[in-house]
Design a protein around this motif. Structure first.
Motif: not given
Ligand code: SF4
Length: 64
Positions: A5-11, A32-38, A54-64
């Motif tokens: 997560v990019e906490q700086g982007k989170c709204v 602001v978002v806190v990541l509990l489990n990466e 659904f994150c309006p700030a596109m603050a969440i990145q996923i690597e599959e």
């Protein structure tokens, strides 16, 4: 799956917590978002993808 997560982007909209409350939380003071489990387990993967979508700030990145 690896989540970052990019906490700086989170709204602080809380969509991530709504969709995947086991993986995301929000800081009490400013929401602001806190990541509990990466590295969430497979059964939570779909919820995490929804949270990122659904994150309006596109603050969440996923690597599959
Ligand atoms: S959905 Fe996005 S903007 Fe909203 S709290 Fe989560 S990371 Fe922050």
């Amino acid at each position: 799956m690896k989540v970052t997560v990019e906490q700086g982007k989170c709204v602080g909209s809380g969509q991530c917590v709504l969709h995947a409350g086991d993986v995301f939380d929000q800081r009490d003071n400013d929401g602001v978002v806190v990541l509990l489990n990466e590295n969430p387990p497979a059964e939570q993967a779909e919820s995490v993808r929804e949270a990122a979508t659904f994150c309006p700030a596109m603050a969440i990145q996923i690597e599959e």
